[in-house]
Design a protein around this motif. Structure first.
Motif, PDB file in Angstrom:
ATOM      1  N   UNK A  81     -47.016  22.406  -4.313  1.00  0.00           N
ATOM      2  CA  UNK A  81     -47.399  21.286  -3.451  1.00  0.00           C
ATOM      3  C   UNK A  81     -46.673  19.993  -3.793  1.00  0.00           C
ATOM      4  N   UNK A  82     -46.201  19.869  -5.058  1.00  0.00           N
ATOM      5  CA  UNK A  82     -45.447  18.662  -5.389  1.00  0.00           C
ATOM      6  C   UNK A  82     -43.945  18.904  -5.327  1.00  0.00           C
ATOM      7  N   UNK A  83     -43.545  20.032  -4.745  1.00  0.00           N
ATOM      8  CA  UNK A  83     -42.122  20.320  -4.547  1.00  0.00           C
ATOM      9  C   UNK A  83     -41.825  20.227  -3.044  1.00  0.00           C
ATOM     10  N   UNK A 139     -36.046  26.016  -0.002  1.00  0.00           N
ATOM     11  CA  UNK A 139     -36.787  25.312  -1.062  1.00  0.00           C
ATOM     12  C   UNK A 139     -37.583  26.311  -1.904  1.00  0.00           C
ATOM     13  N   UNK A 140     -38.243  27.255  -1.218  1.00  0.00           N
ATOM     14  CA  UNK A 140     -39.043  28.257  -1.925  1.00  0.00           C
ATOM     15  C   UNK A 140     -38.149  29.176  -2.744  1.00  0.00           C
ATOM     16  N   UNK A 141     -37.079  29.635  -2.119  1.00  0.00           N
ATOM     17  CA  UNK A 141     -36.173  30.588  -2.785  1.00  0.00           C
ATOM     18  C   UNK A 141     -35.694  30.021  -4.127  1.00  0.00           C
ATOM     19  N   UNK A 142     -35.259  28.744  -4.117  1.00  0.00           N
ATOM     20  CA  UNK A 142     -34.688  28.178  -5.355  1.00  0.00           C
ATOM     21  C   UNK A 142     -35.754  27.780  -6.359  1.00  0.00           C
ATOM     22  N   UNK A 143     -36.932  27.382  -5.893  1.00  0.00           N
ATOM     23  CA  UNK A 143     -37.993  27.087  -6.857  1.00  0.00           C
ATOM     24  C   UNK A 143     -38.433  28.383  -7.535  1.00  0.00           C
ATOM     25  N   UNK A 144     -38.534  29.461  -6.764  1.00  0.00           N
ATOM     26  CA  UNK A 144     -38.915  30.745  -7.355  1.00  0.00           C
ATOM     27  C   UNK A 144     -37.849  31.215  -8.357  1.00  0.00           C
ATOM     28  N   UNK A 169     -35.424  16.482  -7.740  1.00  0.00           N
ATOM     29  CA  UNK A 169     -36.657  17.250  -7.899  1.00  0.00           C
ATOM     30  C   UNK A 169     -37.771  16.426  -8.526  1.00  0.00           C
ATOM     31  N   UNK A 170     -38.996  16.941  -8.352  1.00  0.00           N
ATOM     32  CA  UNK A 170     -40.183  16.288  -8.883  1.00  0.00           C
ATOM     33  C   UNK A 170     -40.723  16.992 -10.136  1.00  0.00           C
ATOM     34  N   UNK A 171     -40.111  18.114 -10.512  1.00  0.00           N
ATOM     35  CA  UNK A 171     -40.565  18.834 -11.698  1.00  0.00           C
ATOM     36  C   UNK A 171     -39.365  19.471 -12.390  1.00  0.00           C
ATOM     37  N   UNK A 172     -39.529  19.778 -13.668  1.00  0.00           N
ATOM     38  CA  UNK A 172     -38.457  20.422 -14.420  1.00  0.00           C
ATOM     39  C   UNK A 172     -38.104  21.780 -13.838  1.00  0.00           C
ATOM     40  N   UNK A 173     -39.132  22.515 -13.403  1.00  0.00           N
ATOM     41  CA  UNK A 173     -38.892  23.849 -12.857  1.00  0.00           C
ATOM     42  C   UNK A 173     -38.040  23.768 -11.594  1.00  0.00           C
ATOM     43  N   UNK A 174     -38.361  22.781 -10.739  1.00  0.00           N
ATOM     44  CA  UNK A 174     -37.578  22.635  -9.507  1.00  0.00           C
ATOM     45  C   UNK A 174     -36.161  22.158  -9.830  1.00  0.00           C
ATOM     46  N   UNK A 175     -36.024  21.317 -10.868  1.00  0.00           N
ATOM     47  CA  UNK A 175     -34.684  20.872 -11.290  1.00  0.00           C
ATOM     48  C   UNK A 175     -33.844  22.057 -11.749  1.00  0.00           C
ATOM     49  N   UNK A 176     -34.474  22.973 -12.484  1.00  0.00           N
ATOM     50  CA  UNK A 176     -33.734  24.157 -12.952  1.00  0.00           C
ATOM     51  C   UNK A 176     -33.275  24.975 -11.740  1.00  0.00           C
ATOM     52  N   UNK A 177     -34.156  25.156 -10.771  1.00  0.00           N
ATOM     53  CA  UNK A 177     -33.778  25.869  -9.542  1.00  0.00           C
ATOM     54  C   UNK A 177     -32.636  25.171  -8.823  1.00  0.00           C
ATOM     55  N   UNK A 178     -32.677  23.821  -8.814  1.00  0.00           N
ATOM     56  CA  UNK A 178     -31.626  23.048  -8.138  1.00  0.00           C
ATOM     57  C   UNK A 178     -30.277  23.243  -8.819  1.00  0.00           C
TER      58      UNK A 178
END
Ligand SMILES: [Zn+2]
Length: 402
Positions: free
Chosen positions: A40-42, A69-74, A345-354
């Motif tokens: 929700x914060x991504x 967005x989902x594909x890369x966050x996952x 990104x708003x989180x480390x996990x999303x940054x890694x996906x990016x």
């Protein structure tokens, strides 16, 4: 036999990245973070109707499964936590891994970026606390968000993020003194580590900043929005935007501009062309590839040496568009030395996906350039290093430990 893309992927895996744009929150915000909270914060949240709460996990996954967005966050989550493809059945187990990691260390949201994404440094846009490095100066250099200065001609007003000028000590009795004070605030921010100005005005209004005179702007200054007509408010915004361009040039701060998406009716980067032409001494960084107007960014970078085309967020929005942008910008920009990237990104996990998304699009685009004979492998590797980190370090003067 390995293909050119395989070879480039192997090369890219070990390359450090420097992001020119992130929105990480303060450490406290990540305590008790769950998988639902992360979604929700991504940007995935943007793709989900309602996006306050995920009541139906199966319905949610079904809705967003093929969205980039989902594909890369996952992929980011899988890279960090080694988790499987997310299903309603394993949701709670994955969520618990995330919560446990964040609660074990309040700085996990930052620590995982160099560890899993090979982040060396990042530029932070704290729109809720303008100019803040969220307490991590060793990792973040702030950018200074100018939206409130452009949109608010009265202390009671706020920009689209709800940011007002109330936290700044500003003289509201004199427009001339106000302008001096604004410049002094930006000068101080630079002295304290800010490396750029940032406009996200494409979420507040269109990007056609027409010419405006001091006297026109002064008519709106200090007045409540209901006391001035729309044309006068607009003149104020235009004048303040041009003032920001001048300050950026004088203080030698690259001016990062959100282009594309946002309020999409007015966010075409071509709207900025008159300002780019007028302020030849200002370095305009055009974010997000101007998506969907990546060709327009190519045209602007072809014509104007003060335009730096920028990939920030684009590999997450559309890897296909990012591959096309890399092809075209390398060919058309006056120099590829200005092409930078950020995770946004708003989180480390999303940054890694990016970061994974960036490396995927670089391998895809540069391999095709090599296979077509546009240049050789050595040039492809040089460009990969430039776009991943070297350009950002040079453009923003970021000193990083090696
Ligand atoms: Zn952003």
């Amino acid at each position: 036999m390995s293909t050119t893309a395989d070879q480039l992927r192997e090369y890219l895996v070990g390359l450090p990245v420097v992001s020119v744009h992130e929105h990480h929150r303060e450490d406290d915000a990540y305590r008790d973070l769950t998988l639902e909270g992360l979604f929700l914060r991504s940007y995935v949240g943007w793709a989900y109707p309602g996006h306050q709460h995920i009541a139906d996990r199966e319905g949610f996954l079904d809705h967003v499964r093929f969205n980039s967005y989902f594909v890369w966050l996952q992929k980011g989550l899988q890279h960090v936590y080694g988790c499987p493809t997310i299903t309603p059945q394993n949701w709670d187990a994955v969520s618990e891994q995330i919560t446990t990691a964040h609660n074990a260390s309040p700085t996990w949201h930052i620590d995982l970026m160099p560890r899993y994404g090979l982040y060396r440094r990042a530029i932070q846009d704290s729109f809720w606390n303008v100019g803040s490095d969220v307490g991590h100066p060793q990792f973040f250099s702030p950018t200074f968000r100018i939206n409130a200065f452009v949109m608010c001609h009265h202390p009671g007003m706020a920009d689209h993020n709800g940011t007002s000028l109330a936290r700044f000590d500003l003289p509201w009795s004199s427009f001339t003194e106000f302008l001096h004070a604004m410049k002094a605030i930006i000068q101080r921010a630079r002295a304290e580590g800010a490396v750029a100005l940032k406009s996200a005005l494409a979420y507040d209004r269109d990007l056609a900043f027409g010419p405006a005179k001091y006297d026109d702007a002064a008519r709106a200054f200090g007045k409540r929005p209901d006391e001035v007509d729309t044309a006068t408010q607009r003149a104020y915004q235009n004048f303040m935007f041009h003032t920001c361009c001048e300050i950026a040039a004088e203080l030698k701060l690259p001016f990062q501009n959100h282009t594309g998406l946002g309020l999409i009716g007015g966010s075409n980067p071509m709207n900025l062309e008159p300002a780019i032409r007028r302020h030849a001494e200002t370095t305009f960084v055009l974010f997000h590839g101007g998506y969907p107007w990546v060709h327009e960014i190519a045209g602007l970078a072809h014509n104007y040496p003060n335009v730096l085309p920028d990939l920030t967020w684009l590999p997450l929005i559309s890897p296909t568009a990012a591959v096309g942008a890399i092809h075209e910008w390398v060919e058309t920009a006056q120099t590829a030395r200005g092409i930078c990237w950020g995770g946004d990104a708003f989180s480390g996990e999303e940054s890694v996906g990016a970061a994974l998304a960036l490396k995927h699009v670089l391998a895809t685009a540069l391999a095709r350039k090599v296979d077509e004979g546009y240049f050789g492998m050595e040039d492809a590797e040089t460009l990969a290093r430039m776009i991943c980190s070297e350009n950002a370090e040079r453009v923003y003067g970021l000193a990083s430990p090696r």
